[in-house]
Design a protein around this motif. Structure first.
Motif, PDB file in Angstrom:
ATOM      1  N   TYR A 130      38.832  44.675  46.587  1.00 53.29           N
ATOM      2  CA  TYR A 130      38.066  45.559  45.701  1.00 53.29           C
ATOM      3  C   TYR A 130      36.650  45.066  45.401  1.00 53.29           C
ATOM      4  CZ  TYR A 130      42.807  47.210  44.885  1.00 53.29           C
ATOM      5  OH  TYR A 130      44.084  47.675  45.063  1.00 53.29           O
ATOM      6  N   LEU A 131      36.362  43.823  45.738  1.00 53.32           N
ATOM      7  CA  LEU A 131      35.060  43.238  45.385  1.00 53.32           C
ATOM      8  C   LEU A 131      34.421  42.564  46.587  1.00 53.32           C
ATOM      9  CD1 LEU A 131      36.135  41.428  42.069  1.00 53.32           C
ATOM     10  CD2 LEU A 131      35.025  43.659  42.229  1.00 53.32           C
ATOM     11  N   VAL A 132      33.120  42.323  46.490  1.00 56.22           N
ATOM     12  CA  VAL A 132      32.414  41.487  47.456  1.00 56.22           C
ATOM     13  C   VAL A 132      31.720  40.396  46.661  1.00 56.22           C
ATOM     14  CG1 VAL A 132      30.619  41.346  49.205  1.00 56.22           C
ATOM     15  CG2 VAL A 132      32.032  43.401  49.055  1.00 56.22           C
ATOM     16  N   LEU A 133      32.016  39.143  46.979  1.00 52.14           N
ATOM     17  CA  LEU A 133      31.406  38.007  46.288  1.00 52.14           C
ATOM     18  C   LEU A 133      30.034  37.723  46.889  1.00 52.14           C
ATOM     19  CD1 LEU A 133      31.554  35.471  44.423  1.00 52.14           C
ATOM     20  CD2 LEU A 133      32.613  34.284  46.352  1.00 52.14           C
ATOM     21  N   LEU A 134      29.027  37.595  46.017  1.00 51.11           N
ATOM     22  CA  LEU A 134      27.667  37.220  46.430  1.00 51.11           C
ATOM     23  C   LEU A 134      27.351  35.884  45.772  1.00 51.11           C
ATOM     24  CD1 LEU A 134      25.938  40.690  45.821  1.00 51.11           C
ATOM     25  CD2 LEU A 134      26.935  39.843  47.951  1.00 51.11           C
ATOM     26  N   PRO A 135      27.597  34.767  46.460  1.00 51.42           N
ATOM     27  CA  PRO A 135      27.462  33.448  45.821  1.00 51.42           C
ATOM     28  C   PRO A 135      26.063  33.140  45.304  1.00 51.42           C
ATOM     29  CG  PRO A 135      28.584  33.296  47.950  1.00 51.42           C
ATOM     30  CD  PRO A 135      28.025  34.667  47.860  1.00 51.42           C
ATOM     31  N   GLU A 165      30.646  33.782  32.051  1.00 52.37           N
ATOM     32  CA  GLU A 165      29.466  32.985  32.427  1.00 52.37           C
ATOM     33  C   GLU A 165      29.472  32.612  33.905  1.00 52.37           C
ATOM     34  OE1 GLU A 165      26.885  32.330  30.340  1.00 52.37           O
ATOM     35  OE2 GLU A 165      28.001  33.706  29.044  1.00 52.37           O
ATOM     36  N   ASN A 166      30.318  33.284  34.658  1.00 52.64           N
ATOM     37  CA  ASN A 166      30.410  33.022  36.094  1.00 52.64           C
ATOM     38  C   ASN A 166      29.033  33.149  36.751  1.00 52.64           C
ATOM     39  OD1 ASN A 166      31.075  32.995  38.831  1.00 52.64           O
ATOM     40  ND2 ASN A 166      33.015  34.076  38.486  1.00 52.64           N
ATOM     41  N   PRO A 167      28.558  32.102  37.446  1.00 56.29           N
ATOM     42  CA  PRO A 167      27.212  32.155  38.043  1.00 56.29           C
ATOM     43  C   PRO A 167      27.142  32.940  39.351  1.00 56.29           C
ATOM     44  CG  PRO A 167      28.243  30.065  38.557  1.00 56.29           C
ATOM     45  CD  PRO A 167      29.211  30.799  37.681  1.00 56.29           C
ATOM     46  N   LEU A 168      28.251  33.536  39.747  1.00 54.67           N
ATOM     47  CA  LEU A 168      28.288  34.249  41.021  1.00 54.67           C
ATOM     48  C   LEU A 168      28.055  35.743  40.811  1.00 54.67           C
ATOM     49  CD1 LEU A 168      31.496  32.504  42.427  1.00 54.67           C
ATOM     50  CD2 LEU A 168      29.121  31.850  42.840  1.00 54.67           C
ATOM     51  N   GLY A 169      27.607  36.407  41.877  1.00 58.84           N
ATOM     52  CA  GLY A 169      27.387  37.850  41.813  1.00 58.84           C
ATOM     53  C   GLY A 169      28.513  38.603  42.505  1.00 58.84           C
ATOM     54  N   TYR A 170      28.675  39.880  42.158  1.00 60.59           N
ATOM     55  CA  TYR A 170      29.733  40.694  42.743  1.00 60.59           C
ATOM     56  C   TYR A 170      29.248  42.117  42.992  1.00 60.59           C
ATOM     57  CZ  TYR A 170      32.963  36.997  41.294  1.00 60.59           C
ATOM     58  OH  TYR A 170      33.594  35.792  41.132  1.00 60.59           O
ATOM     59  N   ILE A 171      29.805  42.727  44.027  1.00 61.89           N
ATOM     60  CA  ILE A 171      29.632  44.163  44.251  1.00 61.89           C
ATOM     61  C   ILE A 171      31.023  44.781  44.173  1.00 61.89           C
ATOM     62  CG2 ILE A 171      29.053  45.951  45.930  1.00 61.89           C
ATOM     63  CD1 ILE A 171      26.902  44.101  47.027  1.00 61.89           C
ATOM     64  N   VAL A 172      31.145  45.862  43.424  1.00 60.96           N
ATOM     65  CA  VAL A 172      32.421  46.559  43.308  1.00 60.96           C
ATOM     66  C   VAL A 172      32.524  47.565  44.453  1.00 60.96           C
ATOM     67  CG1 VAL A 172      33.881  47.973  41.834  1.00 60.96           C
ATOM     68  CG2 VAL A 172      32.336  46.297  40.805  1.00 60.96           C
ATOM     69  N   ARG A 173      33.549  47.438  45.289  1.00 56.09           N
ATOM     70  CA  ARG A 173      33.712  48.295  46.457  1.00 56.09           C
ATOM     71  C   ARG A 173      34.294  49.663  46.072  1.00 56.09           C
ATOM     72  NH1 ARG A 173      36.477  45.056  51.276  1.00 56.09           N
ATOM     73  NH2 ARG A 173      35.337  46.641  52.434  1.00 56.09           N
ATOM     74  N   TYR A 190      40.879  35.248  43.334  1.00 54.19           N
ATOM     75  CA  TYR A 190      41.001  34.989  44.776  1.00 54.19           C
ATOM     76  C   TYR A 190      39.660  34.591  45.386  1.00 54.19           C
ATOM     77  CZ  TYR A 190      41.089  36.252  49.743  1.00 54.19           C
ATOM     78  OH  TYR A 190      40.932  36.247  51.113  1.00 54.19           O
ATOM     79  N   LEU A 191      38.607  35.350  45.067  1.00 52.47           N
ATOM     80  CA  LEU A 191      37.284  35.061  45.645  1.00 52.47           C
ATOM     81  C   LEU A 191      36.748  33.730  45.138  1.00 52.47           C
ATOM     82  CD1 LEU A 191      35.642  38.603  45.523  1.00 52.47           C
ATOM     83  CD2 LEU A 191      36.281  37.310  47.554  1.00 52.47           C
TER      84      LEU A 191
END
Length: 491
Positions: A130-135, A165-173, A190-191
């Motif tokens: 459901y997501l795409v991780l953008l580190p 406060e997660n420093p990572l980015g996400y895109i919702v699919r 998981y990501l």
């Protein structure tokens, strides 16, 4: 709409077909000898900097160096701009971003195609269900295909506390539409685990080593395509079936009952007519039910689709005949783009129409047909000549390029010289040879079609040639010679 996913496994080859209403719409092929690289992450080394192209070639351990453009390189974030991932502002000179010999972590975004190496990016992304991780980007984006504003806001509200406060980015699919907070939380966890493993791999990897591998074809297709609309997933390999069941149970437990092992006597692709559809997709001509047809021509620069009325005469008038043919052609063209996996620039040459409303309807039909396409497409308005320009995102080779190679007889031209043309080439070669070398007589070896023509229709010309060069010529038919192939032997 009835949809099914077929997974056909044979030694060293896996094929996945997506069937809608009993008709094959997409087919993906993965072979052990040439598995795709898209999505894989590597530790590479900059081989060559090319300021004139604003790009570098990077060694990532493949046969050919891969290509990395300056626009695909992460740049330092702009101070004070929240969520900036280094992609804003003008692109600096490539020499300011990287230097020769520098080690760099890159991801393949486009497979090697034809003579071109793989295309790379340092904007890493790791997809889940459901997501795409953008580190490297502290953003939360929502797929544009989720159009309902309330649903978009709900997804933001659900994910905001999960990310904290997660420093990572996400895109919702798009697949995330309507999903529960628990499902989204699972993907976030998981990501996070996957990214920690990737970071550990990067720390100990050598140049040219892969630090993250994209899923195998069956699992990748299930991750991207399996949803409530899919009625069945049929797998004809027990080993792959067990992997699929395990994957679906872990990530999509509500769809466990959709997966089944197919053990019928008849091959699974034959059962759905998929094998015949693949063979038809390798031909240039696509027949339409009305009697018209499409001509699909794939070139290095672009793909052209020409629409013809063929044997369709219509029932009313010319404009109505053209309109009906174009409507059917628009639906067929959209399907062929998916089935053949055609990408890049595409030009569709519809039959000229004078009615503006007809033009709009044909364009709408094309766009509707493309709406189910997983690849990103952009369609531009119809030109005065009836041409529709469009683009379709290309990440892998087309079906034809994966399954075929240039014809050895014509070297990929699609045509061969006529027997008559080759005959006169032989006559010129004989004349050229006797002027350069001394010989008592000559032997010409050529294909049977050429030799037959020479001995039957050109016998008087051969007699004149023998008299002209004062030497006898013998002709020998070689079954294994192509029509263009011949040899002149001096004896």
């Amino acid at each position: 709409m009835s949809e099914e996913i077929l997974i056909n496994v044979t030694p060293r080859e896996t094929r996945v077909g997506i069937v809608e209403n009993g008709m094959l719409q997409e087919v993906h092929v993965e072979r052990a000898s040439r598995r795709g690289y898209v999505g894989n992450i590597y530790k590479g080394r900059v081989q060559r900097v090319m300021p004139g192209m604003q790009a570098v070639f990077v060694d990532i351990g493949l046969d050919r160096a891969a290509f990395l453009h300056a626009s695909d390189i992460i740049r330092p974030a702009i101070p004070g701009v929240e969520g900036d991932g280094g992609g804003s502002g003008p692109v600096p000179s490539i020499s300011e971003l990287v230097h020769e010999g520098q080690e760099i972590v890159v991801q393949v975004v486009k497979d090697p195609i034809s003579t071109k190496g793989a295309r790379l990016s340092t904007h890493l992304s790791i997809p889940s269900r459901y997501l795409v991780l953008l580190p490297h980007a502290r953003t939360l984006g929502i797929s544009a295909r989720i159009e309902d504003e309330d649903e978009r806001q709900r997804l933001k509200d659900v994910l905001a506390p999960l990310l904290g406060e997660n420093p990572l980015g996400y895109i919702v699919r798009t697949n995330a539409e309507g999903q529960s907070a628990e499902s989204l939380a699972f993907d976030v966890t998981y990501l996070g685990k996957v990214w920690r493993v990737v970071q550990e791999n990067i720390a100990r990897a050598k140049v040219g080593e892969r630090v993250y591998e994209e899923l195998s074809l069956p699992l990748r297709c299930l991750r991207d395509s399996l949803n409530e609309a899919i009625e069945k997933v049929r797998v004809d390999s027990r080993e792959t079936f067990e992997k699929v069941v395990k994957f679906v149970h872990k990530f999509m437990p509500s769809l466990d009952d959709r997966v089944e092992h197919y053990d019928g006597e008849r091959p699974i692709f034959d059962l759905y007519g998929a094998e015949d559809e693949i063979q038809r997709a390798l031909k240039k001509e696509v027949p339409l039910k009305s009697g018209g047809y499409l001509i699909v021509d794939q070139t290095e620069a672009m793909t052209t689709i020409d629409v013809n009325t063929g044997g369709y005469l219509g029932t009313r008038n010319l404009e109505e005949t053209v309109y009906r043919t174009n409507l059917e052609a628009a639906q067929a063209a959209a399907r062929q783009l998916r089935l053949r996996n055609l990408g890049g620039i595409i030009i569709i040459d519809f039959i000229d129409m004078t009615d503006e409303e007809h033009k709009r309807q044909v364009l709408r039909t094309l766009e509707k047909g493309l709406s189910r396409d997983h690849a990103k497409t952009t369609v531009y308005p119809m030109s005065a000549l009836g041409l529709v320009e469009m683009t379709r995102k290309r990440t892998t080779e087309s079906l034809e390029r994966q399954l075929c190679e240039p014809c050895p007889a014509c070297s990929g031209r699609g045509t061969v010289k006529t027997a008559e043309t080759v005959t006169y080439e032989i006559f010129r070669e004989i004349t050229r040879a006797v002027r350069q070398f001394s010989a008592a007589k000559l032997l010409v070896m050529a294909s049977p079609s050429v030799v037959n023509r020479i001995l039957e229709e050109e016998s008087s010309a051969v007699a004149e040639l023998e008299e002209f060069i004062s030497k006898s010529i013998r002709f020998q038919a070689e079954e294994h010679y192509s029509q263009e192939q011949f040899d002149v032997v001096l004896l």
